[in-house]
Design an enzyme around this catalytic site. Structure first.
Site, PDB file in Angstrom:
ATOM      1  N   PRO A   2      31.040  36.567  41.202  1.00 57.32           N
ATOM      2  CG  PRO A   2      29.114  37.733  41.675  1.00 57.32           C
ATOM      3  CD  PRO A   2      29.939  36.603  42.133  1.00 57.32           C
ATOM      4  CD  GLU A   3      37.307  37.128  39.965  1.00 52.05           C
ATOM      5  OE1 GLU A   3      38.236  37.853  39.561  1.00 52.05           O
ATOM      6  OE2 GLU A   3      37.389  35.893  40.016  1.00 52.05           O
TER       7      GLU A   3
END
Length: 269
Positions: A2-3
């Site tokens: 996840p960014e």
DNA sequence: AACAGCACCTGTAGGC
DNA sequence: TGCCTACAGGTGCTGT
């Protein structure tokens, strides 16, 4: 992995469900998922109401009521997930369980155990080392125009002290869209390309948010759904494929022990 | 200041 | 089939 767009999607999915709930019990199955390694660090959350769910960089922020007010950050690192319901394969990897007074649950699932939950002391500055959010073209452009470091631009974009929330996927994509080679020293990037990159980063992240993020392997929304942005990627994970702009073969190199994908024709030093 | 190397972890993919 | 190794990568640390 996840960014920013993935974390934004997760926070937006959690907020309408979690806000107003009061924590009844917390079970920690892997102590090191809690910052400091002590499960009792979460005890102070029992009986508190969740007032707000937010995001800063790649961190999810829970604000809880009571006095004093209480702040919790959750970093999912590579394989962390926050789920209302467990999928078939999730059960063995539940590291922390939150039980609410209304009988509902939230599961922190994390295969590789890199994710961290942290409770901040009331007077402690939260996440002091993070750079600005990369969602505003004016802020990002001005920041890029000030760069004088000889470090490779890819390394700079991944440095959370410079900009908060960009990871490997969106760094590669932004550099491709801007026609900048990932190894270019930041100070050697011409003015026009810095301005372009400054526009591209917020635009790219905004589009990825609309697509609910990019699922590669482990990322899922709290409803256990996948992101839809993967089909829009131009270089990341496409080594050996052809560039959508010029048809050249996408290459992969190692920078700081991480893979970087780029088009050797569109992105020259 | 910059950067290399490692630690944290475990599932998956590849070679033999 | 089964064993072994390399690899994925965000962050934080140490050493150069």
């Amino acid at each position: 992995m996840p960014e920013l767009p993935e974390v934004q999607t997760i926070a937006a999915g959690l907020a309408p469900v979690l806000v107003g709930k009061t924590i009844r019990e917390i079970r920690v199955h892997w102590h090191r998922s809690v910052e400091g390694g002590s499960a009792s660090a979460l005890d102070c959350l029992i009986g508190k109401e969740i007032l707000q769910v937010g995001r800063r960089g790649k961190y999810i922020i829970l604000s809880l009521g009571g006095s004093p007010l209480c702040r919790v950050t959750i970093h999912l690192r590579m394989t962390g997930k926050l789920l209302f319901r467990l999928g078939e394969k999730d059960a063995p990897y539940v590291r922390v369980e939150f039980f609410f007074q209304d009988g509902s649950y939230l599961y922190f699932v994390d295969i590789r155990k890199f994710g961290r939950i942290k409770v901040w002391k009331p007077d402690e500055p939260m996440l002091p080392c993070l750079g600005p959010e990369p969602l505003d073209a004016k802020i990002v452009t001005e920041l890029l125009l000030r760069l004088e470091t000889p470090r490779a631009i890819k390394t700079v974009l991944l440095d959370q002290r410079v900009l908060a929330g960009i990871g490997n996927i969106y760094a590669d994509e932004a550099l491709h869209l801007s026609g900048i080679h990932p190894l270019t020293p930041a100070r050697a990037i011409p003015h026009s390309k810095r301005c372009l990159l400054g526009r591209v980063i917020p635009e790219l992240l905004g589009e990825a948010i609309l697509h609910k993020g990019t699922t590669f392997s482990d990322y899922a929304t709290p409803d256990n759904r996948q992101g839809e942005h993967r089909q829009f990627l131009h270089v990341y994970g496409r080594e050996g494929g052809s560039c959508v702009k010029c048809g050249s073969v996408i290459e992969r190199i190692c920078i700081n022990n991480r893979s970087s994908h780029y088009c050797p024709a569109c992105q020259q030093i």
